[in-house]
Write an enzyme that holds these catalytic residues in place. Structure first.
Site, short mmCIF file in Angstrom:
data_model
loop_
_atom_site.label_atom_id
_atom_site.label_comp_id
_atom_site.label_asym_id
_atom_site.label_seq_id
_atom_site.Cartn_x
_atom_site.Cartn_y
_atom_site.Cartn_z
N ASP A 33 -9.87 -15.12 12.31
CA ASP A 33 -10.66 -14.57 11.19
C ASP A 33 -12.12 -14.36 11.57
OD1 ASP A 33 -8.99 -14.19 9.02
OD2 ASP A 33 -9.31 -16.19 8.16
N ASP A 85 12.24 2.71 4.70
CA ASP A 85 11.75 1.33 4.68
C ASP A 85 12.93 0.42 4.98
OD1 ASP A 85 9.11 -0.10 2.92
OD2 ASP A 85 10.78 -1.33 3.66
N ASN A 86 12.71 -0.59 5.84
CA ASN A 86 13.83 -1.50 6.15
C ASN A 86 13.94 -2.65 5.15
OD1 ASN A 86 11.83 -3.29 6.88
ND2 ASN A 86 12.23 -3.20 9.08
N ILE A 94 0.85 -1.20 0.00
CA ILE A 94 0.00 0.00 0.00
C ILE A 94 0.88 1.25 0.00
CG2 ILE A 94 -1.94 1.19 1.11
CD1 ILE A 94 -2.67 -1.53 2.42
N TYR A 116 -2.65 -8.63 15.77
CA TYR A 116 -2.48 -7.62 14.73
C TYR A 116 -3.44 -6.46 14.96
CZ TYR A 116 -3.17 -5.35 10.23
OH TYR A 116 -3.33 -4.42 9.25
N ALA A 153 4.83 1.41 7.89
CA ALA A 153 5.76 0.36 8.30
C ALA A 153 5.19 -0.45 9.46
CB ALA A 153 7.09 0.99 8.70
N1 UDP Z 1 -8.31 -16.94 2.69
C1 UDP Z 1 -8.45 -18.26 2.31
N2 UDP Z 1 -7.37 -18.90 1.79
C2 UDP Z 1 -6.14 -18.30 1.63
C3 UDP Z 1 -6.02 -16.94 2.01
C4 UDP Z 1 -7.12 -16.29 2.54
O1 UDP Z 1 -9.52 -18.86 2.44
O2 UDP Z 1 -5.18 -18.95 1.18
C5 UDP Z 1 -9.46 -16.20 3.26
C6 UDP Z 1 -9.24 -15.70 4.67
O3 UDP Z 1 -9.64 -16.67 5.62
C7 UDP Z 1 -10.12 -14.46 4.70
C8 UDP Z 1 -10.11 -13.96 3.26
O4 UDP Z 1 -9.67 -15.07 2.47
O5 UDP Z 1 -11.44 -14.80 5.03
C9 UDP Z 1 -9.18 -12.78 3.05
O6 UDP Z 1 -7.92 -13.12 3.62
P1 UDP Z 1 -6.62 -12.25 3.40
O7 UDP Z 1 -5.49 -12.97 4.08
O8 UDP Z 1 -6.46 -11.95 1.96
O9 UDP Z 1 -6.92 -10.87 4.12
P2 UDP Z 1 -7.34 -10.52 5.65
O10 UDP Z 1 -8.84 -10.70 5.70
O11 UDP Z 1 -6.59 -11.44 6.55
O12 UDP Z 1 -6.93 -9.10 5.79
#
Ligand code: UDP
Length: 328
Positions: A284, A31-32, A12, A140, A73
């Site tokens: 998630d 940026d590192n 981004i 996170y 960062a």
């Molecule tokens: N996802 C998935 N398989 C993958 C990567 C992501 O099913 O290999 C799913 C993940 O569980 C989430 C959505 O796709 O529901 C988006 O994930 P991503 O890591 O892209 O972004 P985040 O939501 O973590 O910011």
């Protein structure tokens, strides 16, 4: 005066550097290169190193006439943050603390901060509004929320004004096809799907199909990276204009399930993209959809890429032409 972009070689960040340069801003990148790519920064001044390196931070602030900071960062992987929370407190919270201390020391009073939908945790209602409950379900989101809170107190104590931008799912690539997403290893949905389409992976592992959503897979709000980049510039204009701190969600306001994203990518790429259902990924939430009305109203932000097909098409253009990302 210049705008310091930390993490400007990242996904981004690099799109934001291009956006700021196109608006005639002077840009300095720090940026590192732990995750970022030197080739993603095609113009502007570049310092390689870590914000936690006090000598380097002093050097940047004393050599450059910095008006404001755009702070990207950070580490940003939900799953990794659950496995190694201390890494996230160090790379995200400690780094932000050092940066803010540097800003206070050198009298820099404006910052645009890269925050996230992960600050909300399980949403209390959809679409999510800025004032909604914030109970992150992973470190996170927790570290980004801690930084938002730190910004609030720094505003009160030192007069550092901030805009925190809570991104939903950043996706796509610059329409000139020269910069895009390249994480090693890749963990994000759309680039992984496109790696399947390129024959670099056999199938997509779908993390759970037993969520309380129409097709059982997680629903996310995908927003184009150039629209995000533009919001940073608008946020800086607001800080210049009003000198008031604020927080905004950034999304398209429309949710797509993992299965819907795959279906759209099949249309764009013409590849069957096989799937395999695997267990859920820790941390998630089932559904994340933004209300971005506040950003549209107060920043006059208007996303240009408002169809998922268009967003995936720009990612596909980048990935097809750069199958190894920035690697030579
Ligand atoms: N996802 C998935 N398989 C993958 C990567 C992501 O099913 O290999 C799913 C993940 O569980 C989430 C959505 O796709 O529901 C988006 O994930 P991503 O890591 O892209 O972004 P985040 O939501 O973590 O910011």
């Amino acid at each position: 005066m210049a705008i310091l972009v930390t993490g400007g070689a990242g996904y981004i960040g690099s799109h934001t550097v291009v956006e700021f340069l196109s608006k005639g801003e002077e840009v300095v990148v720090l940026d590192n290169l732990q995750k970022g790519h030197r080739d993603a920064v095609r113009a502007g001044k570049f310092y390689e190193g870590d914000i936690r390196d006090a000598r380097l931070l002093d050097q940047v602030f004393s050599e450059q006439n910095i008006e404001a900071v755009i702070h990207f960062a950070a580490d940003s992987l939900v799953g990794e943050s659950v496995q190694d929370p201390l890494k996230y407190y160090d790379n995200n919270v400690v780094t932000a603390q050092r940066l803010l201390a540097g800003m206070v020391k050198y009298g820099v009073k404006s910052i645009v901060f890269s925050s996230t939908a992960a600050t909300y945790g399980e949403p209390e209602s959809i679409p999510i509004q800025e004032q909604d409950r914030k109970e992150p379900t992973n470190p996170y989101g927790e570290t980004k929320l801690a930084i938002e809170t730190m910004l609030k107190w720094c505003d009160q104590a030192y007069g550092v004004k901030y805009v925190a931008l809570r991104y939903f799912n950043a996706a796509g690539a610059h329409s000139d096809g020269q910069i895009g997403e390249d994480h090693r290893p890749e963990s994000h949905l759309i680039p992984i799907i496109l790696q399947v389409a390129l024959g670099q992976r056999e199938r997509l592992a779908v993390f759970g199909d037993d969520y309380p959503t129409p097709d059982g897979t997680c629903v996310r709000d995908y927003i184009h990276v150039t629209d995000l980049a533009n919001a940073h510039w608008l946020a800086l204009q607001k800080l210049r204009r009003t000198g008031e701190s604020a927080v905004y969600n950034l999304g398209n306001g429309e949710g797509f399930s993992v299965r819907q994203v795959v279906e759209k990518a099949r249309e764009v790429t013409g590849h069957p993209i096989p799937l395999e259902i695997v267990p859920r990924r820790a941390g998630d939430p089932a559904v994340l959809i933004a209300s971005s009305e506040k950003a549209q109203r107060e920043l006059a932000w208007k996303p240009q890429f408002n169809s998922l097909g268009q967003i995936i098409q720009t990612a596909w253009n980048w990935q097809r032409n750069h199958p190894k990302g920035y690697a030579k």
